[in-house]
Structures are given as C-alpha cells and as structure tokens.
Design an enzyme around this catalytic site. Structure first.
Site, short mmCIF file in Angstrom:
data_model
loop_
_atom_site.label_atom_id
_atom_site.label_comp_id
_atom_site.label_asym_id
_atom_site.label_seq_id
_atom_site.Cartn_x
_atom_site.Cartn_y
_atom_site.Cartn_z
N ILE A 137 -3.43 -6.71 6.32
CA ILE A 137 -2.61 -5.52 6.13
C ILE A 137 -3.56 -4.35 5.95
O ILE A 137 -4.73 -4.53 5.58
CB ILE A 137 -1.63 -5.64 4.93
CG1 ILE A 137 -2.36 -5.98 3.63
CG2 ILE A 137 -0.55 -6.66 5.21
CD1 ILE A 137 -1.43 -6.05 2.42
N ASP A 138 -3.09 -3.15 6.25
CA ASP A 138 -3.95 -1.98 6.24
C ASP A 138 -4.49 -1.67 4.84
O ASP A 138 -3.90 -2.07 3.83
CB ASP A 138 -3.19 -0.76 6.77
CG ASP A 138 -2.75 -0.93 8.22
OD1 ASP A 138 -3.41 -1.68 8.95
OD2 ASP A 138 -1.74 -0.31 8.59
N LYS A 139 -5.57 -0.91 4.82
CA LYS A 139 -6.24 -0.55 3.57
C LYS A 139 -5.27 0.02 2.54
O LYS A 139 -5.29 -0.37 1.37
CB LYS A 139 -7.34 0.47 3.87
CG LYS A 139 -8.00 1.08 2.64
CD LYS A 139 -8.95 2.20 3.04
CE LYS A 139 -9.49 2.90 1.80
NZ LYS A 139 -10.34 4.07 2.15
N ARG A 237 4.16 1.20 11.15
CA ARG A 237 3.83 2.63 11.20
C ARG A 237 4.09 3.21 12.58
O ARG A 237 4.64 4.32 12.72
CB ARG A 237 2.37 2.83 10.77
CG ARG A 237 2.08 2.33 9.37
CD ARG A 237 0.59 2.18 9.09
NE ARG A 237 -0.09 3.46 9.05
CZ ARG A 237 -1.41 3.58 8.93
NH1 ARG A 237 -2.18 2.49 8.89
NH2 ARG A 237 -1.97 4.78 8.88
#
Length: 303
Positions: A137-139, A237
C-alpha cells in the site's frame, strides 16, 4: 556504469533536459537528472550542459547512469502494530508516512526494516529488499498488509491475489457529492505517458476493477468504502479521480485545493484471505486512525 544514447525527437525539442529525460525513464526523477548533469554524467552532442539546457531536435544525449549503491536492510525497532502472527503469516497495520520496503531515498524507517527487527523468518521470493512482501500500500495510505513468513505461504497468498479471492476493503474520503449509493469502476490502468511518475486510465493498460459504496455524505465530500477486485498501483486514487471524485488530501491525483492531511485520506481497513496452511478463511479489521476520525468529526460538526 551503464551508458544510454538518446536521440531527441520533435516532441521533446524545446524542453528542459531534466523534464525531457524524466519522461524517458520513470526512475529518472528531475532532481536525479539535474545532479547527473552537474556531475558531467550527461553529455549533449559530446559536451557538458547546464541543468536548464533546452533540448533541440536531433540532439544526441549520452546518459552515463551510475550504478545504484547497494542497500543493506538495517533491522529497526519501529514499534509495528502486529494484528496477527503465526508460523506462516503476519498481518500488520501500517501507519501513515511509512514506505513498505527500502529503495533509493528510503533505506531506513520502512516496514521491511521493522519486520527484520521483529522476525527473521520471512519469505525470500521477492528478493533481499522485499522479504515477505506479497502486496503493498502507498506510503501515505494506512492499514492492513499481509506478510509471508515462508515461501510456501508467499506462493499461496500471491495465487489468491491473482485469482481475486483476497478481500481488500478501503475507506476513502473523496471530493464532491457522489449521488448514487454504489458503483463499479472497470477501467484499465497504465503509466501516464505525460507524467511517468503517475498512473492513469489508458487504453492498453492492465485491467482494473474497483467497487465502491457510499457510507456518508458531507456536502462537498463523500465517505466511501472501496473493494478492490484487482490490485494495480494507485488503483483507488486513479479510479476515483477518473469518475470525477479524487481522494481528499491526495497531492498526486487530487485538486490543488484540497484538505491539508499529509497525504490521501485512505485506509486499508479490512483484509481477508485463506490461511496457507489450515485452509481456513481469516479476516482482519483495523479501525480508522485517529487523524482520519478527527477529520470526519470536523466535517460532521461543520455540516
């Protein structure tokens, strides 16, 4: 050191060298190109240039890309929030701001650094820099990740992801008022040809499906639960932006005027999979982080 020769086409004529070269390779950031120019690692027609050099058609650009410095994973006590652990798998609740695995610019403080401190028995299928990492998963996205502690567990989880049998539900706050209560975005995702640092809906991209359900409305914002059928880079997103409702706080895909949140308002709250050894379906849930709850509280008070 690897050398590459680039011939400048009319498309990039007149562009700054840092901007143009960053479009050739997604790993060549503008700041990286600028530093290479200053170090004399990039020549135009056999000569050094300045970082603001504007390319001309038929310029011959020679890039001497330096070898990446070898990274060593340093075990760090990061106080990871371990939701579940057994001999095969680990489920961890990742905080905002934490990168999943080491890479250039993020050698320490990553989830993998914390995992290496917590335990040494992690699968090696994804190599030394991504031990145990099956999905990411993204930062700035918070929430649940499954980590494989051996290669058999890794193969099982990867197969479940491929067959779309893993349950992954996210809570997201998006811009605008979504009028319908639920929907599905089925649109292929690939790298944006105009900006190699971003993904976009594009013909020829990889298939991507996101199901969403509205859970609460705040006038100019909507809280939704998103269920991933596929797991493409930045999928939620990109898909929510595609339908005109980008995530609040998102610096990459959202509008310039958005909520000051330190990243996209997105939480991977539910993760379910079949245990690699027992064959029993397991599902885990992580509550919304405090800053997410505080933001919702402010929106409710405002309305």
């Amino acid at each position: 050191m690897e050398k590459q020769i680039l011939e400048i086409t009319p498309e990039h004529s007149g562009s700054r060298i840092d901007k143009a070269l960053s479009a050739f390779n997604p790993e060549w950031t503008r700041s990286k190109v600028q530093s290479w120019v200053k170090e004399g690692l990039i020549l135009v027609n056999g000569k050094t240039v300045k970082p603001n050099y504007q390319l001309k058609e038929d310029d011959r650009v020679e890039v001497s890309e330096p070898e990446p410095e070898p990274l060593e994973i340093v075990p760090e006590d990061l106080g990871l929030d371990i939701v579940h652990e057994d001999a095969d798998v680990l489920v961890v609740n990742k905080p905002r701001g934490m990168v999943v695995h080491p890479a250039a610019g993020h050698a320490t403080g990553t989830l993998v650094n914390g995992l290496m401190h917590h335990c040494t028995d992690l699968s090696g299928i994804n190599g030394v820099m991504r031990p145990g990492i099956v999905h990411r998963i993204d930062k700035d996205t918070t929430g649940l990740l499954a980590v494989a502690k051996n290669d058999l567990a890794h193969a099982s989880l990867a197969e479940q992801l491929s067959k779309k049998t893993v349950t992954r539900k996210y809570t997201a706050l998006v811009h605008g008022n979504i009028q319908h209560d639920e929907g599905t975005v089925d649109a292929p995702i690939g790298r944006d040809p105009k900006d190699r640092q971003r993904m976009t809906v594009i013909d020829g991209g990889r298939d991507a499906v996101t199901h969403f359900t509205v859970t609460e409305r705040f006038g100019d914002y909507t809280l939704v639960e998103c269920r991933l059928e596929t797991g493409r880079t930045h999928q939620i997103r990109v898909h929510m932006r595609y339908i005109g409702h980008p995530l609040a706080g998102d610096p990459k895909y959202g509008p310039k005027k958005t909520l000051p949140f330190g990243g996209q308002v997105l939480h991977a709250g539910i993760l379910g999979f079949t245990h690699p050894s027992t064959g029993v379906y397991m599902e885990f849930e992580a509550p919304l982080p405090e800053d997410f709850e505080d933001l919702l509280g402010k929106l409710r008070q405002r309305d």
